[in-house]
Motif scaffolding. Structure first.
Motif, short mmCIF file in Angstrom:
data_model
loop_
_atom_site.label_atom_id
_atom_site.label_comp_id
_atom_site.label_asym_id
_atom_site.label_seq_id
_atom_site.Cartn_x
_atom_site.Cartn_y
_atom_site.Cartn_z
N ALA A 160 53.70 50.11 63.33
CA ALA A 160 52.91 51.32 63.56
C ALA A 160 51.52 51.25 62.93
CB ALA A 160 53.65 52.53 62.99
N GLY A 161 51.25 50.22 62.12
CA GLY A 161 50.01 50.18 61.34
C GLY A 161 48.73 50.40 62.12
N ALA A 173 46.43 64.17 64.35
CA ALA A 173 47.88 64.18 64.13
C ALA A 173 48.50 63.14 65.05
CB ALA A 173 48.45 65.56 64.44
N PRO A 174 49.39 62.28 64.54
CA PRO A 174 50.00 61.27 65.42
C PRO A 174 50.61 61.85 66.69
CG PRO A 174 50.47 60.73 63.14
CD PRO A 174 49.80 62.09 63.14
N ALA A 175 51.20 63.04 66.59
CA ALA A 175 51.83 63.65 67.75
C ALA A 175 50.82 64.03 68.83
CB ALA A 175 52.63 64.88 67.33
N ALA A 189 55.95 50.62 69.15
CA ALA A 189 54.90 50.98 68.20
C ALA A 189 54.60 52.48 68.28
CB ALA A 189 53.64 50.18 68.48
N ALA A 190 54.56 53.02 69.50
CA ALA A 190 54.32 54.45 69.67
C ALA A 190 55.40 55.26 68.98
CB ALA A 190 54.25 54.81 71.16
N MET A 195 53.96 58.85 68.02
CA MET A 195 53.01 59.15 69.09
C MET A 195 53.72 59.19 70.43
SD MET A 195 49.76 56.78 67.94
CE MET A 195 48.92 57.09 66.38
N ARG A 196 53.06 59.74 71.44
CA ARG A 196 53.57 59.70 72.80
C ARG A 196 53.53 58.28 73.32
NH1 ARG A 196 53.29 64.56 75.38
NH2 ARG A 196 54.70 63.59 76.88
N ALA A 197 54.53 57.91 74.09
CA ALA A 197 54.64 56.55 74.62
C ALA A 197 54.41 56.59 76.13
CB ALA A 197 56.02 55.98 74.31
#
Length: 233
Positions: A160-161, A173-175, A189-190, A195-197
């Motif tokens: 995820a880095g 925001a990641p989301a 990774a998403a 996060m959204r994929a």
């Protein structure tokens, strides 16, 4: 689902058609490294999951989602006159020369997304320098606020880095960020980053390969505006 404010793109197979771009590169590199020996070229191609005759990658090829260093490690046992560092440098230089074939009308697509106020970034397992060269050659480098390669200090996908570094850089925001890619590494990774994929079919993976790992599967990134207009379901 929350509003999407950032889009992070994989490069190869997402912004650029994978086989059209990297098939020619793999053929050329195999023969260059083999110094014209067709048998050795065939073994080098097989080592990285590439069909030399068809000029296509196998769906499980490590080139699709791996780093240049990982690809070099697979070739190195067949090239005793090379060391890992020099082979990585040779592959990186060859990658920078590879002519990129866009998967969509990139200026129109990316320009439209920027006009919506989106932050745009690239997270690739290619080297950062190669990625920047490819984006500039395609005339779209200026659209991106962020470019990270496997060697940029944030790690490589499926970690995820590099995704979280993008979110942190712009206080997102990641989301509220969607990771757009063509491989299961991108989808993993998403998920790891929260996060959204978003999967696209401009790489070797099929809809069946990606559907179970993605929130949505699009044909190409050209469908992103419609997905966003629908509320990014």
């Amino acid at each position: 689902m929350g509003t999407i404010t950032g889009l992070l793109f994989d490069k190869d197979g997402t912004l650029f058609d994978f086989d059209a771009t990297w098939g020619a590169w793999a053929q050329g590199m195999a023969f260059e490294l083999a110094e014209g020996d067709p048998a050795l070229a065939g073994r080098l191609a097989a080592a990285i999951g590439f069909d030399l005759r068809a000029a296509r990658f196998e769906r499980a090829s490590p080139v699709i989602a791996g780093t240049v260093a990982e690809v070099a490690e697979l070739m190195l046992p067949l090239l005793p006159r090379h060391d890992l560092q020099s082979l990585v440098a040779t592959l990186d230089l060859g990658a920078q020369r590879a002519p990129q074939v866009p998967a969509a009308d990139l200026p129109a697509c990316l320009g439209g997304l920027k006009a919506r106020g989106m932050r745009l970034g690239v997270a690739t397992n290619d080297a950062e320098a190669s990625a920047r060269v490819h984006l500039q050659k395609a005339g779209v480098g200026a659209f991106f606020d962020y470019v990270a390669g496997y060697d940029s200090g944030h790690g490589a996908k499926p970690g995820a880095g590099p995704l979280l570094a993008f979110a942190t850089a712009f206080a997102l925001a990641p989301a509220s960020v969607a990771m757009v890619g063509d491989s299961l590494h991108d989808m993993a990774a998403a998920r790891a980053a929260g996060m959204r994929a978003v999967a696209v079919l401009s790489g070797p993976a099929t809809r069946a390969d990606l559907a179970g790992a993605a929130d949505v599967v699009l044909d190409t990134i050209a469908e992103l505006p419609d997905w966003l207009d629908a509320g990014a379901p």
